[in-house]
Design an enzyme around this catalytic site. Structure first.
Site, PDB file in Angstrom:
ATOM      1  N   ARG A  71       0.831  -1.203   0.000  1.00 22.12           N
ATOM      2  CA  ARG A  71       0.000   0.000   0.000  1.00 22.12           C
ATOM      3  C   ARG A  71       0.870   1.260   0.000  1.00 22.12           C
ATOM      4  NH1 ARG A  71      -4.956   1.384   4.129  1.00 22.12           N
ATOM      5  NH2 ARG A  71      -3.359   1.699   5.685  1.00 22.12           N
ATOM      6  N   MET A 100     -12.499   3.513  -4.234  1.00 21.16           N
ATOM      7  CA  MET A 100     -12.859   2.387  -3.378  1.00 21.16           C
ATOM      8  C   MET A 100     -11.707   1.815  -2.553  1.00 21.16           C
ATOM      9  SD  MET A 100     -16.031   2.341  -3.717  1.00 21.16           S
ATOM     10  CE  MET A 100     -16.543   0.834  -2.925  1.00 21.16           C
ATOM     11  N   ARG A 101     -10.626   2.555  -2.409  1.00 21.72           N
ATOM     12  CA  ARG A 101      -9.504   2.042  -1.614  1.00 21.72           C
ATOM     13  C   ARG A 101      -9.356   2.841  -0.328  1.00 21.72           C
ATOM     14  NH1 ARG A 101      -6.467  -1.234  -4.562  1.00 21.72           N
ATOM     15  NH2 ARG A 101      -4.729  -1.170  -3.129  1.00 21.72           N
ATOM     16  N   ASN A 117     -14.173  14.026   0.664  1.00 18.56           N
ATOM     17  CA  ASN A 117     -14.866  12.824   0.197  1.00 18.56           C
ATOM     18  C   ASN A 117     -16.368  13.118   0.195  1.00 18.56           C
ATOM     19  OD1 ASN A 117     -15.262  10.042  -0.488  1.00 18.56           O
ATOM     20  ND2 ASN A 117     -15.826   9.642   1.643  1.00 18.56           N
ATOM     21  N   HIS A 119     -20.092  11.107   0.635  1.00 19.65           N
ATOM     22  CA  HIS A 119     -20.632   9.844   1.118  1.00 19.65           C
ATOM     23  C   HIS A 119     -22.162   9.896   1.029  1.00 19.65           C
ATOM     24  CE1 HIS A 119     -20.714   6.125   3.370  1.00 19.65           C
ATOM     25  NE2 HIS A 119     -21.699   6.639   4.080  1.00 19.65           N
ATOM     26  N   GLN A 183     -28.491  14.982  -5.385  1.00 15.31           N
ATOM     27  CA  GLN A 183     -28.076  15.978  -4.387  1.00 15.31           C
ATOM     28  C   GLN A 183     -26.547  15.988  -4.223  1.00 15.31           C
ATOM     29  OE1 GLN A 183     -30.319  18.078  -3.532  1.00 15.31           O
ATOM     30  NE2 GLN A 183     -31.842  16.815  -4.590  1.00 15.31           N
ATOM     31  N   GLU A 184     -25.927  14.815  -4.371  1.00 17.10           N
ATOM     32  CA  GLU A 184     -24.455  14.766  -4.322  1.00 17.10           C
ATOM     33  C   GLU A 184     -23.880  15.709  -5.376  1.00 17.10           C
ATOM     34  OE1 GLU A 184     -22.641  10.846  -4.332  1.00 17.10           O
ATOM     35  OE2 GLU A 184     -24.398   9.968  -3.395  1.00 17.10           O
TER      36      GLU A 184
HETATM   37  C1  GRF Z   1     -21.366   8.036  -4.797  1.00 15.63           C
HETATM   38  O1  GRF Z   1     -22.595   7.566  -4.332  1.00 15.63           O
HETATM   39  C2  GRF Z   1     -20.542   8.571  -3.651  1.00 15.63           C
HETATM   40  O2  GRF Z   1     -21.322   9.144  -2.639  1.00 15.63           O
HETATM   41  C3  GRF Z   1     -19.846   7.336  -3.141  1.00 15.63           C
HETATM   42  O3  GRF Z   1     -19.566   6.587  -4.292  1.00 15.63           O
HETATM   43  C4  GRF Z   1     -20.484   6.921  -5.329  1.00 15.63           C
HETATM   44  C5  GRF Z   1     -19.659   7.350  -6.492  1.00 15.63           C
HETATM   45  O4  GRF Z   1     -20.449   7.594  -7.634  1.00 15.63           O
HETATM   46  N1  GRF Z   1     -18.678   7.688  -2.378  1.00 15.63           N
HETATM   47  P1  GRF Z   1     -19.828   8.317  -8.886  1.00 15.63           P
HETATM   48  O5  GRF Z   1     -18.645   7.453  -9.340  1.00 15.63           O
HETATM   49  O6  GRF Z   1     -19.390   9.679  -8.482  1.00 15.63           O
HETATM   50  O7  GRF Z   1     -20.900   8.337  -9.925  1.00 15.63           O
END
Ligand code: GRF
Length: 212
Positions: A71, A100-101, A117, A119, A183-184
């Site tokens: 790592r 995802m790491r 980040n 979430h 919303q993200e």
């Molecule tokens: C999103 O739901 C984010 O909140 C989470 O992973 C997903 C990533 O989606 N951490 P994308 O690759 O931005 O479409």
């Protein structure tokens, strides 16, 4: 007055990259000024985000975890790619966007206060994987999304922005995820904008946002 220096963004992804695109588009449309996405890095060769970033003329690279024996060495590669693109702990901002790491404390510390980040829940509820499913299983009536600064403990850093999303009768993880994702795409670019404008101050666990 001389222009403020540009904030160099590096985005780490593993998949589809819709949050990455939301940030790229906000910059292209002039909603975020004084920032440029310098590099997108994926740990997966097949991440759609890489192709999408290239379409926007952004350097997009796959850094293969299998090519690094540990790592630490993998993260050295990440750091050096970021640095080469001008994404430094002095001038940069690192965005985790579906990366995802798990990152080591040393990597996180290098960008303390300069790494965010997103979430898909209202933290501190439902950290970790499948947050939308966790929320539905728990029976909450509202969930949402959170942008936070990254600290070594997963999904635990000072919260920058959150927005709530109602859970409705008959919701499935897919339906709820879709509504949260919309919303993200609003709050991640907004958090970047606030950062670039120098309006975020971390005070212990809290982020204080200065008015314009
Ligand atoms: C999103 O739901 C984010 O909140 C989470 O992973 C997903 C990533 O989606 N951490 P994308 O690759 O931005 O479409």
């Amino acid at each position: 007055m001389p222009n403020a220096p540009t904030c160099n963004l590096g985005i780490l992804v593993s998949g589809r990259g819709s949050n990455m695109l939301a940030v790229i588009r906000s910059i292209e449309r002039g909603k975020i000024k004084g920032a440029k996405v310098r590099i997108v890095i994926s740990d997966r060769r097949d991440a759609r985000a890489l192709e999408e970033a290239k379409k926007h003329g952004i350097e997009a690279v796959w850094i293969d975890p299998a090519g690094a024996p540990s790592r630490v060495e993998y993260e050295q590669k990440l750091l050096s790619a970021l640095r080469k693109s001008g994404v430094t702990p002095e001038r940069g901002l690192v965005l985790l966007a579906g990366f995802m790491r798990l990152l080591s404390p040393a990597f996180v510390d290098a960008f303390r206060g300069r790494m965010m980040n997103i979430h898909p829940s209202l933290l501190p509820s439902f950290p970790g994987l499948k947050a939308q499913e966790q929320a539905l299983d728990y029976g909450v009536k509202a969930s949402g999304c959170t942008v936070h600064f990254v600290v070594p403990e997963v999904d635990s850093g000072p919260i920058i922005l959150q927005i709530a999303v109602k859970v409705v009768e008959g919701d499935t993880p897919e339906l709820l995820s879709g509504r949260i994702l919309r919303q993200e795409h609003r709050i991640y670019p907004l958090a970047v904008k606030l950062f670039v404008e120098g309006r975020l101050k971390i005070e212990g666990r809290k982020v204080v946002t200065a008015r314009k």
